[in-house]
Design an enzyme around this catalytic site. Structure first.
Site, PDB file in Angstrom:
ATOM      1  N   LYS A  20      -4.845  39.770  17.693  1.00 51.28           N
ATOM      2  CA  LYS A  20      -5.191  38.456  17.906  1.00 51.28           C
ATOM      3  C   LYS A  20      -4.110  37.885  19.072  1.00 51.28           C
ATOM      4  O   LYS A  20      -4.610  37.095  19.839  1.00 51.28           O
ATOM      5  CB  LYS A  20      -5.026  37.753  16.437  1.00 51.28           C
ATOM      6  CG  LYS A  20      -5.979  38.260  15.424  1.00 51.28           C
ATOM      7  CD  LYS A  20      -5.476  37.628  14.006  1.00 51.28           C
ATOM      8  CE  LYS A  20      -6.086  38.338  13.155  1.00 51.28           C
ATOM      9  NZ  LYS A  20      -5.366  37.943  11.806  1.00 51.28           N
TER      10      LYS A  20
ATOM     11  N   LYS B 187       3.085  36.776   9.562  1.00 47.28           N
ATOM     12  CA  LYS B 187       2.266  38.011   8.647  1.00 47.28           C
ATOM     13  C   LYS B 187       2.949  38.023   7.492  1.00 47.28           C
ATOM     14  O   LYS B 187       3.963  36.968   7.092  1.00 47.28           O
ATOM     15  CB  LYS B 187       2.607  39.251   9.424  1.00 47.28           C
ATOM     16  CG  LYS B 187       4.107  39.301   9.728  1.00 47.28           C
ATOM     17  CD  LYS B 187       4.400  40.813  10.352  1.00 47.28           C
ATOM     18  CE  LYS B 187       3.878  40.861  11.891  1.00 47.28           C
ATOM     19  NZ  LYS B 187       2.939  41.658  11.979  1.00 47.28           N
ATOM     20  N   ARG B 188       2.469  38.736   6.352  1.00 47.38           N
ATOM     21  CA  ARG B 188       2.883  38.609   4.828  1.00 47.38           C
ATOM     22  C   ARG B 188       4.419  39.198   5.000  1.00 47.38           C
ATOM     23  O   ARG B 188       4.772  39.877   6.078  1.00 47.38           O
ATOM     24  CB  ARG B 188       2.442  39.547   4.135  1.00 47.38           C
ATOM     25  CG  ARG B 188       0.934  39.129   3.532  1.00 47.38           C
ATOM     26  CD  ARG B 188       1.087  37.726   2.845  1.00 47.38           C
ATOM     27  NE  ARG B 188       1.668  38.111   1.525  1.00 47.38           N
ATOM     28  CZ  ARG B 188       1.191  38.003   0.266  1.00 47.38           C
ATOM     29  NH1 ARG B 188      -0.367  37.987   0.200  1.00 47.38           N
ATOM     30  NH2 ARG B 188       1.635  38.132  -0.715  1.00 47.38           N
TER      31      ARG B 188
ATOM     32  N   LYS C 228       7.945  44.911   7.519  1.00 44.46           N
ATOM     33  CA  LYS C 228       7.700  44.326   8.511  1.00 44.46           C
ATOM     34  C   LYS C 228       8.622  43.769   9.300  1.00 44.46           C
ATOM     35  O   LYS C 228       8.600  43.145  10.523  1.00 44.46           O
ATOM     36  CB  LYS C 228       6.560  43.033   8.064  1.00 44.46           C
ATOM     37  CG  LYS C 228       5.260  43.747   7.818  1.00 44.46           C
ATOM     38  CD  LYS C 228       4.297  42.445   7.298  1.00 44.46           C
ATOM     39  CE  LYS C 228       2.859  42.875   6.869  1.00 44.46           C
ATOM     40  NZ  LYS C 228       1.973  43.281   7.805  1.00 44.46           N
TER      41      LYS C 228
ATOM     42  N   HIS D 155      -5.510  52.383   3.599  1.00 48.14           N
ATOM     43  CA  HIS D 155      -4.892  51.144   4.486  1.00 48.14           C
ATOM     44  C   HIS D 155      -3.261  51.130   4.408  1.00 48.14           C
ATOM     45  O   HIS D 155      -2.530  50.269   5.117  1.00 48.14           O
ATOM     46  CB  HIS D 155      -5.014  49.742   3.974  1.00 48.14           C
ATOM     47  CG  HIS D 155      -6.375  49.644   4.192  1.00 48.14           C
ATOM     48  ND1 HIS D 155      -6.879  48.548   5.449  1.00 48.14           N
ATOM     49  CD2 HIS D 155      -7.719  49.695   3.605  1.00 48.14           C
ATOM     50  CE1 HIS D 155      -8.071  48.432   5.589  1.00 48.14           C
ATOM     51  NE2 HIS D 155      -8.894  48.981   4.592  1.00 48.14           N
TER      52      HIS D 155
ATOM     53  N   THR E  52      -3.321  43.833  12.611  1.00 46.16           N
ATOM     54  CA  THR E  52      -4.425  43.150  13.111  1.00 46.16           C
ATOM     55  C   THR E  52      -3.823  41.915  13.955  1.00 46.16           C
ATOM     56  O   THR E  52      -4.564  41.431  14.898  1.00 46.16           O
ATOM     57  CB  THR E  52      -5.589  42.762  12.335  1.00 46.16           C
ATOM     58  OG1 THR E  52      -5.188  42.029  11.301  1.00 46.16           O
ATOM     59  CG2 THR E  52      -6.539  43.994  12.092  1.00 46.16           C
TER      60      THR E  52
HETATM   61  C1  LIG Z   1      -4.517  38.665  10.815  1.00 48.48           C
HETATM   62  C2  LIG Z   1      -4.092  37.979   9.601  1.00 48.48           C
HETATM   63  C3  LIG Z   1      -3.096  38.691   8.943  1.00 48.48           C
HETATM   64  C4  LIG Z   1      -2.724  40.331   9.392  1.00 48.48           C
HETATM   65  O1  LIG Z   1      -1.536  40.083  10.180  1.00 48.48           O
HETATM   66  P1  LIG Z   1      -0.788  41.560  10.393  1.00 48.48           P
HETATM   67  O2  LIG Z   1       0.356  40.750  11.341  1.00 48.48           O
HETATM   68  O3  LIG Z   1      -1.512  42.419  10.864  1.00 48.48           O
HETATM   69  O4  LIG Z   1       0.042  41.983   9.062  1.00 48.48           O
HETATM   70  C5  LIG Z   1      -2.344  38.144   7.914  1.00 48.48           C
HETATM   71  N1  LIG Z   1      -2.841  36.886   7.489  1.00 48.48           N
HETATM   72  C6  LIG Z   1      -3.721  36.226   8.071  1.00 48.48           C
HETATM   73  C7  LIG Z   1      -3.911  34.609   7.855  1.00 48.48           C
HETATM   74  C8  LIG Z   1      -4.191  36.775   9.186  1.00 48.48           C
HETATM   75  O5  LIG Z   1      -5.093  35.964   9.962  1.00 48.48           O
END
Ligand SMILES: *Cc1c(COP(=O)(O)O)cnc(C)c1O
Length: 845
Positions: free
Chosen positions: A681, A569-570, A575, A378, A677
């Site tokens: 979305k 995101k985190r 990032k 990952h 991911t």
């Molecule tokens: C989808 C999701 C992530 C992943 O987000 P990235 O932008 O791909 O890092 C992190 N936290 C939550 C709550 C999510 O639903």
């Protein structure tokens, strides 16, 4: 509680939400009232909204039970190959609405609650998120479970039932604080404890030689108690199981104190054993080599493997084989997928059981292990790779450490045979790193112990082969595959964006829910003014809903006509939330310099948790909050620009905000984000993406065409070239006056007048030791943002692009991802067949 009938009607439009006929509605009300009375022991005079939520959850759960039992019976009878997904994280979010949707009973439930005078959305909001994950890796596991059930796979998710999930983030005085996530406080209606299936797990002890064999003795035992959680497939009457383990102290734990007379202390010390499953480690993409975490990883693997082997031995086709030759069929009947290296101790544990307990030869046990296991990588970030000190392993798992040495010895013989006289290659490929304190490289162990290794997006899988695991690719090229990540369209469109789901269904029907590639049929309407208006209307409604939420919960007023620009995101340096911050400050400076100039209004929202020990990530949050204070209170800015830090980003908040996004920020340094991911979305919900050619962004651009996405910045190859040449941040700083001003404002306390040095560490990183090259991408990023503004002014163009995004997102269904895992790794075939529906009186038909 008040309910608008029109809200209920809105949720009913898609026929898959089920039929709210009189009989079904009557059934729901009956079981709801029974649970309120018998399970919660309340009447309607004293019941609280939480009681109503629980009564509803139990009534919905009743509809799962027969399907769940019958699915498991069906698997026993047909005895297919079982798929085991092993993950230390499952970021599930809420279950109520997802269960109703997958069971097709949403309309009946909505109508029943309406008739009872209850607000279904208010009840849904009472459910705590199951936050047993940090970010993308844990959410992926949750989406995969949904897809595996929907595709009819005999699959099981195995993990840990953390008593405390990911912490709750509170922003106090512009800083992150953490509060424990006591998610089980009121009980969990979705789980079924199975104390009768408790399994012992051993720790510590020593290895004894007995004849030619070895035995692990004098261990300390902790019990693993399973909690089963139903995973309903979409519309197919399949209910799979997610089995989470909880640590239980054995009755005789610390009995030696007991004998000494300190009975009280012995009872108190039972907590020590049970601490193993107390709390989720809150790191994302960061290895923390704590003994308790190692215990969690082994605890999960050991309990899970015992369960897998028990189920294998008692399965229909195997039970009659009484001797160890049964294991010849193990890899035909069992597939184990390792979600990163976190569960990689499954490899030496399976070997240990097969050799030490079942009495197989090493060669046979090794062959079975490799054929059974597969490993998903990952991340390529070095700080995230698990490298456990040999000293820790020797102490906690002495037999496993011996086994790892044996694997390594045979592995290095293979390396030597294929690459003679290459000592440096042997050193690089060893499972044991010898420089400094000796450590076990768990990625190397996972590659050697698996028959397939996969990356999670095309570019990431290429980097694995050509860069971080290059030596292993040269040794066994046939092992390496790509499986581009995906998301479940049930949660990330049907559930979170019902109005968009309806607009789509009106045009192309409902097949897209399980065949997301059918969204491509929307391409023909991309320029259709009527369809554009409908898409625009849905987006505007979602934006208004978010604006209302932010005003109510956080007391901020936002301009619903502005671009909703989101990065959630985190929080992590790779990032590049800090690059987003540089853009915000640039916009602010432009307004201040020229307050009368035309400006495309923006509301910039940033959300995400920082690991509690990650100093720089926490500073970045503080900077964003400080910028927000300055910008939002400046009368020159007005409603041209607002900056909002979204507190406590989690699955539930993602469901609220993603449907309201116009612009999705996916701006990691090329080569660092394995897939992402969140990007998918947003695309599925009609936001446009501004992003780098990193992770799955590359494939998103390919699917929609470069004209429908704002790609900017260095490519992965350009990043590599820059690293080689040497990165000089100052050259960018000195040659771009706008950039220079922004960096100076961070370093000189413009946003922190009370403490001018507050953000000096951040500007120092930018100028001196930035591993992620923010200044190198700054100019391209600002130009791309300017193009975003220009494009937004042309709403026809923007909507055409948004529709092209939705219509091109079919590839990014986790159903597609899981179909590829099934066929190319696990050797099983998805099935779209429905199991027969049960007809107990509790079930809605
Ligand atoms: C989808 C999701 C992530 C992943 O987000 P990235 O932008 O791909 O890092 C992190 N936290 C939550 C709550 C999510 O639903």
């Amino acid at each position: 509680m008040s309910v608008l009938k029109s809200d209920i009607d809105k949720r009913k439009q898609i026929s898959v939400r089920g039929i709210a006929d009189v009989e079904n509605v009557t059934t729901v009300k009956k079981y709801f009232n029974r649970h309120l009375h018998f399970t919660l022991v309340k009447d309607r005079n004293v019941a609280t909204p939480r009681d109503y939520y629980f009564a509803l959850a139990y009534a919905v759960r009743d509809n799962l039970v027969s399907r769940w039992i019958r699915t498991q019976q069906h698997y026993f009878e047909t005895d297919p190959k079982r798929v085991y997904y092993l993950s230390l994280e499952y970021f599930m979010g809420r279950s109520l609405q997802n269960t109703m949707i997958n069971l097709g009973i949403q309309s009946a439930i909505d109508e029943a609650m309406y008739q009872l005078g209850l607000d279904i959305e208010e009840l849904e909001a009472i459910e705590e998120d199951a936050g047993l994950g940090n970010g993308g890796l844990g959410r992926l596991a949750a989406c995969f479970l949904d897809s595996m059930a929907t595709l009819g796979l005999a699959a099981y998710g195995y993990g840990i039932r953390y008593e405390y999930g990911i912490f709750a983030q509170k922003i106090k005085n512009g800083e992150q604080t953490e509060e424990p996530d006591d998610w089980l406080r009121y009980g969990n209606p979705w789980e079924k404890a199975r104390p009768e299936y408790m399994i012992p797990v051993n720790f510590y002890g020593r290895v004894e030689e007995i004849g030619k064999g070895k035995k692990w003795v004098d261990t300390q035992v902790v019990f693993a108690m399973p909690y089963d959680n139903p995973i309903p497939g979409y519309g197919n009457n399949v209910v799979n199981t997610m089995r989470l383990w909880s640590a239980k102290s054995p009755v005789d734990f610390n009995l030696k104190f007991f004998n000494d007379g300190d009975y009280i202390q012995a009872v108190l010390d039972r907590n020590l054993a049970e601490n193993i499953t107390r709390v989720l480690y809150p790191n994302d993409n960061k290895f923390e080599g704590k003994e308790l975490r190692l215990k969690q990883e082994y605890f999960m693997c050991a309990a899970t493997l015992q369960d897998i082997i028990r189920r294998f031995r008692t399965s229909k086709s195997i039970a009659e084989i009484k001797d160890k030759s049964a294991f010849d069929k193990f890899s035909d009947k069992v597939a184990i997928q390792l979600n990163d290296t976190h569960p990689s101790l499954a490899i030496p544990e399976l070997l240990r059981v097969l050799v030490d307990v079942e009495g197989l030869s090493w060669e046979k046990a090794w062959d079975i292990t490799v054929k059974t296991c597969a490993y998903t990588n990952h991340t390529v970030l070095p700080e995230a790779l698990e490298r456990w000190p040999v000293s820790l392993l020797e102490n906690l798992l002495p037999r496993h450490m011996e086994i790892i040495y044996q694997i390594n010895y045979l592995h290095l013989q293979n390396v030597l045979a294929k690459f003679p006289d290459d000592m440096d290659r042997m050193r690089r490929m060893s499972l044991i790193e010898e420089d400094g304190d000796k450590r076990v490289n768990m990625a190397h162990l996972s590659i050697v112990g698996s028959h397939v290794v996969n990356g999670v997006a095309f570019i990431h899988s290429e980097i694995i082969k050509n860069d971080i695991f290059r030596d292993f690719y040269q040794l066994t090229p046939e092992k390496f595959q790509n499986k581009t990540n995906g998301i479940t369209p049930r949660r990330w469109l049907l559930l979170c964006n019902p109005s968009l789901a309806d607009v789509i269904a009106e045009k192309i029907g409902e097949g897209w829910i399980i065949h997301l590639e059918q969204l491509a049929q929307l391409k023909q309407y991309a320029k259709d003014p009527a369809f554009q208006r409908e898409i625009a209307k849905v987006k505007q409604e979602n934006k208004m809903k978010l604006a209302q939420y932010l005003e109510k919960e956080h007391n901020v007023k936002i301009n619903p006509g502005s671009i909703f620009d989101m990065q959630v995101k985190r929080i992590h340096e790779y990032k590049r939330q800090l690059l987003n911050a540089l853009h915000i400050i640039t916009l602010y400076n432009r307004i201040k310099k020229n307050p009368k100039a035309k400006f495309t209004p923006r509301t910039i929202m940033i959300g995400g948790k920082a690991a509690p020990g990650y100093y720089t990530a926490k500073k970045i949050i503080k900077l964003i909050c400080s910028i927000s204070k300055v910008v939002n209170s400046d009368p020159d800015v007005g409603d041209k620009l607002k900056v909002i830090f979204l507190e406590n980003y989690r699955v539930t908040l993602a469901e609220l905000i993603i449907p309201a996004a116009d612009l999705s920020e996916q701006i990691s340094t090329a080569g660092t984000e394995a897939s992402g991911t969140g990007n998918m979305k947003f695309m599925l919900n009609g936001a446009l993406t501004i992003g780098t050619l990193d992770g799955a962004n590359v494939e998103m651009a390919e699917e929609m065409g470069n004209e429908n996405i704002f790609i900017f910045g260095m490519t992965e190859r350009e990043v590599e070239a820059l690293k080689k040449k040497g990165y000089d941040a100052n050259s960018y700083y000195n040659s771009n006056p706008e950039l220079k001003l922004v960096v100076d404002q961070i370093s000189n306390g413009f946003f922190s007048p009370d403490n001018p040095d507050e953000f000096k560490d951040l500007s120092d990183i930018l100028l001196k030791w930035d591993r992620f090259f923010l200044l190198a991408d700054y100019e391209a990023y600002i130009k791309a943002q300017d193009l975003v503004n220009e494009t937004y002014l042309n709403q026809t163009k923007w909507l055409e692009m948004a529709i092209m995004n939705i219509a091109s997102s079919g590839k990014f269904s986790s159903d597609r991802t899981i179909t590829e895992y099934a066929r190319e790794i696990w050797g099983v075939e998805p099935s779209y067949e429905k199991l027969p529906a049960p007809h107990e009186s509790a079930d809605i038909q």
